[in-house]
Design an enzyme around this catalytic site. Structure first.
Site, PDB file in Angstrom:
ATOM      1  CG  HIS B  70      -1.601   1.315   1.480  1.00  0.00           C
ATOM      2  ND1 HIS B  70      -2.612   1.810   0.698  1.00  0.00           N
ATOM      3  CD2 HIS B  70      -1.385   2.264   2.432  1.00  0.00           C
ATOM      4  CE1 HIS B  70      -2.995   2.998   1.162  1.00  0.00           C
ATOM      5  NE2 HIS B  70      -2.258   3.290   2.214  1.00  0.00           N
ATOM      6  CG  ASP B  99       6.769  17.412 -26.841  1.00  0.00           C
ATOM      7  OD1 ASP B  99       6.963  17.019 -25.682  1.00  0.00           O
ATOM      8  OD2 ASP B  99       6.107  16.763 -27.674  1.00  0.00           O
ATOM      9  CD1 TRP B 135       6.468   3.380   3.856  1.00  0.00           C
ATOM     10  CD2 TRP B 135       7.866   4.055   2.247  1.00  0.00           C
ATOM     11  NE1 TRP B 135       6.847   4.671   4.133  1.00  0.00           N
ATOM     12  CE2 TRP B 135       7.700   5.104   3.167  1.00  0.00           C
ATOM     13  CE3 TRP B 135       8.703   4.256   1.153  1.00  0.00           C
ATOM     14  CZ2 TRP B 135       8.349   6.338   3.026  1.00  0.00           C
ATOM     15  CZ3 TRP B 135       9.346   5.481   1.023  1.00  0.00           C
ATOM     16  CH2 TRP B 135       9.166   6.504   1.943  1.00  0.00           C
ATOM     17  CB  SER B 163      10.822   5.750 -14.364  1.00  0.00           C
ATOM     18  OG  SER B 163       9.734   6.604 -14.534  1.00  0.00           O
ATOM     19  CB  SER B 164      11.938   9.197 -10.514  1.00  0.00           C
ATOM     20  OG  SER B 164      10.842   8.463 -10.119  1.00  0.00           O
TER      21      SER B 164
END
Lengths: 176, 514, 377
Positions: B70, B99, B135, B163-164
């Site tokens: 979660h 863009d 977490w 990705s970040s």
């Protein structure tokens, strides 16, 4: 790609790489910090004041821990010793391998309060190297030490714990 | 091949290979929505288990897995992609760029994510257990005692990090290079400013997370002892490194929210933002402070007294720039001509409820008091006020605010207001009693509790279910808006200022082409 | 909260406990100061906010003003909170220094966190014992109604004297735990390999409750803490009782397990020899001690907690089975139970494990077998 964008990308990538490296660099930095403040250190402090001070007595409590249910018998022969700052002292821990196989352990010292470690000068210690005992084997393991006579007056009781960690598998792995 | 197949393929390849910032923004938002509902279902399951004392619904081991996932799903799957999606959509429009600066990397940074989450969620179906240590992944519970699936978690976190980082570099490059010539730094909208600073936090903090999980992997499989006392390591070092990432991460999840609120409040007050310069400085100082407060998550680990004192002071200091932001929002509202459309309702709720989260944060900063609060439901209440009524409310506000620009239709205002009022009541019913539970001594992350905590837990569970169900209204309203609804004007809102309102609604596929 | 009945009455407890120690009082006061500061700031800020949203609505004909910056005002609301915080930091620092001052204790107790129980060792008198939850498995799983003191009881509570400075040395055997008793204002993480100090000085006799506060694995919720604070006289008597083993009440722990065995009343012969009664006793022990990991069904939660049903240990040579229970499996959650359970109890639980869930080995393990293997090591 425009040159200016390229420059930004290169600079950012350098930042990313160096932060990744910095994370690993923090490990030795942290242990240096710990050495100074005396957390989790098995290392000797070189500079030392060994003038004996018989006017003061420090109560040293010795504690033995077994990590992860280690099947060893492990305890200090004397649970509490009184020592003078600057004097040379010897304490002995008893260890017995109660398991059915040969085991290697590493003892890890820990001090309470934290800063006591800074004034605790070990000359000889079973925690300096790993100890291997055969099944049923026993061993008296000494620590020879001196307490720095510059130790602050509010440190009248020091607890020193040794925790035994099983490193048998780890040693076997590095050997192969 | 039939015509149908061809158009299907064309549709897939359009979204798979798109480099258009609006498409990618949409993809991010869709992913975030899916993750939000998955994470939400996990929260519901947690609340069913906690509705009554005893093991009534799921066993404690699975409970711990749900708690872990979660947290990870909501942080990395719901909040962060939502903000990145908003950045992708809005930053080029706000600064007049055609863009993003690196469109192809943009495509990659999105398409890594679904795979990362597939890996993360696949752990639920692996033999053994999914990660079950929270977490925060504290060692040695996650190393020596971690289930085999921990390695999947590490792989997923690496992908999320990459990705970040790519996304952040892209945002920095876009903001530095692609602003319309007349837009100086101090004329940038606050949303752009907040993301500009957030992107720097990301490129500084995410590599540390990557480093720390790499060390975890080494400790697990390659015999190193970074966090294992047996080899001269230290489990507390893990916490230091983790929170060195973790605290900036907290601000990564709130600063873009600050930016959104700073856009919405002026629009619906029909008044310029009060104290623009101070607002920018406040974001920058919060970002700076975020790197020198990390140890406040670890006050009870037995660190040196001097360290506790220093981190207490730096943590309390954060209240100053955060306070400046709240004061300036109130000053912006003051003597405005206020209307209460749904985005504004969420923004005002944000100001009030985020402040409550800020107050409990201030209380947590006081180390002696933290000895009582640490690891209790008081902390759970605190970070849910900051992340749900803070970050999540700002995202909901942003979606209502910009949805007419994206789709060309106004959302249904009645449904929007209904969604707001149910949500705002439910969120307080859910999270406010957690303060009481924490103060009364209920630790966090427990699957079962003594009878004296039953009543509040039941109230919380009921609130959580209403909160969860209310989001179906939100989802329905968004989907409805895409297809129906009143045509939106290009300005959309009467008081709206800024470049993004100068283009048509819906925003054309290509904007600000030179 | 000295009785469970009372603690249930305060089930709507909204605020932090004032507690029973100087530290918990000091913490409570700090908590209230910072709380009222927050309320004060909140009232001021939200008053302006609500004033604006009530009176400055467009629907009420409000026209937007044009001001959008005021340097002095903004400096003021940066500096004033700073001053308030600086003032707040002073008492907070003072209390913090007090919390960390573990000097000159009257008594030192080592607390070790285990998955999922606590071990207490009195360094001065050598008394040591484990403290397990006594909430029956059936209550947790709902097949039995829950008592009022559900998850609040342990077999051997920590016993401390009042009006004495008790120093705790907190450590862990496996993962990180956190020893927390709200009434004492004492919370300390237990970290494997490290001893960390905390202290308390209780000023009121009574029973105090706490819990493990740091996620420590599956049964994190099931390691309650119970502390009995006794008057000095009662405490001295308790210590003597523990050390001499004279007439220990059934719930009291003993210093050394062999003494505990001796002190146990001799059981009725006819009872101990019947398989059914041993099975019943074994099942009881299994359900409270073993089932948290190996599950009531004996199926465990592989791979961390292996199944006993049909397992090589539970259906193989009985010596190995006894050895595993007595000495544990190092490096795993399987602990050595030789000092935690008596020979009788170990024998009963092994008998149960070898005959339940279709294992049907038909073995009856005798306490003497256990003693023999324990002696061999």
């Amino acid at each position: 790609m425009q040159t200016r964008i390229k420059i930004v990308v290169i600079i950012c990538s350098i930042v990313v790489m160096s932060m990744f490296g910095f994370c690993f660099a923090l490990v030795p930095l942290y242990s240096t910090f710990c050495k100074i403040t005396g957390i989790n250190t098995a290392l000797r402090v070189n500079e030392f004041e060994s003038q004996m001070d018989q006017t003061r007595t420090i109560r040293l409590e010795l504690i033995a821990n077994n990590n992860a249910n280690l099947p060893w018998i492990f305890y200090p022969l004397k649970a509490t010793v009184l020592v003078h700052p600057g004097a040379l002292n010897k304490i002995i821990f008893f260890a017995k391998n109660n398991s059915k196989k040969s085991m290697t352990i590493q003892a890890i010292p820990s001090f309470a309060p934290l800063n006591a470690a800074y004034y605790f000068h070990k000359i000889q210690c079973f925690c300096f190297e790993q100890q291997t005992l055969k099944p049923g084997e026993t061993k008296y393991m000494p620590v020879i030490f001196r307490i720095d006579s510059r130790i602050p007056y509010d440190l009248s009781t020091i607890s020193l714990a040794y925790t035994l960690f099983d490193v048998t598998q780890k040693v076997a792995r590095t050997a192969t | 091949m039939t015509q149908n197949h061809k158009s299907m393929l064309a549709l897939i390849s359009r979204w798979l290979f798109t480099t258009n910032h609006k498409d990618i923004g949409t993809l991010y938002l869709i992913l975030s929505g899916i993750m939000f509902f998955i994470g939400g279902i996990m929260a519901m399951m947690i609340r069913i288990q906690l509705y009554r004392p005893g093991i009534t619904f799921i066993d404690p081991n699975f409970y711990n897995q749900l708690v872990t996932l979660h947290g990870l799903i909501m942080i990395f799957g719901a909040i962060m992609p939502a903000f990145v999606g908003l950045a992708n959509w809005m930053i080029p429009l706000m600064i007049g760029a055609p863009d993003m600066a690196l469109p192809r990397l943009n495509n990659w940074s999105f398409w890594i994510l679904p795979f990362a989450f597939l890996i993360l969620l696949s752990t639920l179906f692996l033999p053994g257990a999914a990660p079950n240590f929270g977490w925060t992944m504290y060692t040695p519970l996650s190393t020596t005692y971690g289930p085999p699936s921990t390695d999947f978690l590490i792989a997923a976190i690496h992908l999320l990090g990459i990705s970040s980082i790519i996304g952040a570099i892209n945002i920095i490059a876009t903001i530095i290079n692609l602003r319309t010539p007349s837009m100086t730094y101090m004329k940038m909208p606050l949303f752009v400013w907040s993301w500009f600073i957030t992107a720097f936090l990301l490129i500084i903090a995410m590599p540390v997370l990557a480093g720390v999980v790499t060390m975890m992997l080494f400790d697990r499989h390659f015999g190193t002892s970074f966090f294992n006392a047996a080899g001269g390591g230290d489990p507390v070092l893990y916490q230091h490194l983790f929170w060195f990432f973790g605290h900036p991460e907290v601000y990564i999840m709130i600063l873009p929210g600050f930016g959104i609120i700073s856009e919405i409040i002026p629009t619906f007050s029909r008044k310029k933002i009060f104290g623009y310069t101070f607002m920018v400085l406040a974001i920058a100082s919060i970002a700076f402070l975020s790197f020198i407060v990390w140890a406040h998550h670890m006050f009870t680990t037995g660190m040196a007294l001097s360290a506790q004192i220093i981190f207490m002071y730096t943590t309390m200091l954060i209240a100053v720039p955060t306070g400046v932001k709240v004061f300036n929002w109130v000053a912006t509202l003051f003597r405005g001509a206020i209307t209460f459309e749904t985005p504004m309702l969420f923004a005002i709720a944000f100001v009030i409820l985020f402040s409550i989260g800020g107050f409990s944060g201030l209380m947590l900063a006081v180390v002696p008091a933290d000895y009582q609060y640490q690891d209790t439901y008081f902390v759970v209440a605190h970070f849910h006020y900051v992340l749900v009524t803070g970050a999540l409310f700002s995202i909901m506000a942003a979606i209502y605010y910009w949805l007419p620009k994206w789709t060309g239709h106004y959302y249904n205002e009645t449904l929007g207001q209904l969604h707001f009022w149910i949500t705002v009541v439910a969120v307080n019913v859910t999270f406010f009693p957690m303060h009481f539970l924490g103060l009364a001594g209920m630790p966090r992350r427990i699957a079962d509790y003594p009878l004296q905590y039953t009543d509040f837990n039941q109230i919380i569970s009921i609130g959580a279910f209403v909160l969860g169900l209310a989001q179906i209204i939100f989802l329905y309203n968004i989907i409805r808006t895409i297809f129906y609804g009143k045509k939106a004007t290009s300005r959309v809102w009467e008081g709206a200022q800024g470049l993004e309102w100068s283009i048509a609604s819906p925003a054309p596929y290509h904007t600000f082409q030179t | 909260m000295d009785e469970f009945g009372k603690s249930l009455k305060v089930s709507y407890q909204l605020n932090l406990t004032t507690g029973v120690t100087p530290l918990s009082h000091a913490i409570y006061h700090l908590h209230m100061i910072i709380f009222w500061i927050c309320i004060g700031i909140g009232i001021v800020v939200f008053s302006f906010l609500f004033y604006a949203i009530i009176y400055h609505r467009k629907s009420k004909g409000a026209k937007a003003a044009q001001f959008h910056t005021h340097f002095r005002l903004e400096m003021a609301w940066s500096i004033i909170p700073f001053i308030i915080l600086a003032l707040m930091a002073i008492p907070a620092t003072k209390v913090l220094i007090q919390i960390r001052n573990t000097d000159k204790p009257d008594l030192t107790i080592k607390i070790t966190g285990f998955q999922w129980k606590w071990k207490y060792e009195y360094l001065d008198s050598g008394i040591q014992f484990f403290s397990n939850t006594t909430t029956p498995f059936a209550q947790i799983h709902g097949s039995q109604p829950k008592d009022q003191d559900y998850l609040l009881t342990v077999d051997h509570p920590l016993v401390i004297p009042i009006h004495k400075k008790v120093r705790f040395l907190v450590t862990s055997n496996d993962v990180i735990h956190s020893w927390w008793v709200p009434d004492f204002g004492t919370k300390q993480d237990a970290i494997p390999g490290f001893i960390i100090e905390a202290w308390t000085r209780v000023n009121k006799p009574g029973t105090y409750h706490g819990r493990c506060a740091e996620l420590c694995g599956m049964n994190h919720a099931y390691m309650p803490i119970v502390v009995e604070a006794l008057t000095e006289k009662d405490f001295a008597a308790w210590v003597i009782q523990q050390k001499t083993g004279v007439a220990p009440p059934a719930t009291s722990p003993a210093v050394i397990s062999s003494e505990k065995n001796k002190a146990l009343p001799v059981e009725n012969k006819s009872e101990t020899t019947s398989l059914a009664s041993i099975m019943q006793k074994g099942q009881q022990i299994f359900n409270t001690t073993c089932a948290v990991c190996h599950q009531l069904t004996g199926e465990g939660l592989p791979p961390t907690f292996p199944a006993l049903k049909g397992s090589p240990i539970a259906t193989g040579p009985v010596e190995q089975h006894i050895h595993r229970v007595a000495f544990g499996k190092p490096g795993t959650a399987m602990q050595a139970f030789k000092d935690q359970l008596t020979d009788e109890e170990i024998a009963a639980v092994i008998t149960y494990e070898r005959n339940a869930w279709g294992n049907n080995k038909g073995d009856i393990v005798m306490p003497a077998d256990v003693a023999a293997i324990k002696a061999k090591g």
